[in-house]
Design a protein around this motif. Sequence first.
Motif, PDB file in Angstrom:
ATOM      1  N   GLN A 145       0.838  -1.195   0.000  1.00 32.96           N
ATOM      2  CA  GLN A 145       0.000   0.000   0.000  1.00 32.96           C
ATOM      3  C   GLN A 145       0.876   1.248   0.000  1.00 32.96           C
ATOM      4  OE1 GLN A 145      -2.249   1.210   3.631  1.00 32.96           O
ATOM      5  NE2 GLN A 145      -4.068   1.071   2.335  1.00 32.96           N
ATOM      6  N   SER A 146       0.551   2.167  -0.897  1.00 31.36           N
ATOM      7  CA  SER A 146       1.179   3.497  -0.941  1.00 31.36           C
ATOM      8  C   SER A 146       2.699   3.472  -1.113  1.00 31.36           C
ATOM      9  CB  SER A 146       0.824   4.295   0.320  1.00 31.36           C
ATOM     10  OG  SER A 146      -0.569   4.476   0.428  1.00 31.36           O
TER      11      SER A 146
ATOM     12  N   GLU B 211      -4.561   0.360  -4.336  1.00 33.24           N
ATOM     13  CA  GLU B 211      -3.884   1.243  -3.390  1.00 33.24           C
ATOM     14  C   GLU B 211      -2.390   0.961  -3.291  1.00 33.24           C
ATOM     15  OE1 GLU B 211      -5.869   0.404   0.255  1.00 33.24           O
ATOM     16  OE2 GLU B 211      -7.569   1.711  -0.162  1.00 33.24           O
TER      17      GLU B 211
END
Length: 238
Positions: A111-112, A175
Amino acid sequence: MLRFALTLFAVITSSTCQKYGCLEGDTHKLKPSPEPNMHECTLYSKSSCCYVDFTEQLAHSPVIKVNNSYWNRCGQLSKSCEDFTKKIECFYRCSPHAARWIHPNYTAAIQSVPLCQSFCDDWYEACKDDSICVYNWLTDWEWDGSGENHCKNKCIPYSEMYTDGTDMCQNMWGESFKVSKSSCLCLQMNKKDMMAIKYLLSESSEESSSISSSEEHACQKKLLKIEKLKGEEGEQTR
């Protein structure tokens, strides 16, 4: 009580992944180790979370499928687009640092992860004339009983599916990735990443969403030094 147990389980598994340095995906090792005979993803050969056998799927062009996921549902990818897709696949499967950005609710996901704007723009440019039928590669496919992916919608050019490199980077893998505000404290899926990761790993989880000016300056200074040394080495070999 159940919610507490699930939360505790997520914390424990997340800590385990970060300790060993590998995600908990179906092709990941428990912890990274050298893979000197890798056919692809050689950026991670000195410390890899994937086995050499996995990279055989990416070693020949065109890539037809990786595990049960077909890459050619809208026709074969162009060589330039395929190369970028391989870089993303290699990072997720093989990077010993991917678990730094482990998803809080799913220990096989990321994520990210901060990508450089230039990388995203180049990726978009490489793929804009290729075709695609899903906006999100992780959720928008139709999966059959054999676990193989199929289009639910018609194929259209990447340039119609995504507005630009930022849109593509931040949505194609759900994401998983974000475009960094920094031009240095971000990943490009090449050898320069080792320098960026050095600074990114020094940040606490609370600070990971922001970038201090001192870290940015130190990173830029180091990058300029590396570029200068590479230039000098190039001159010496002529």
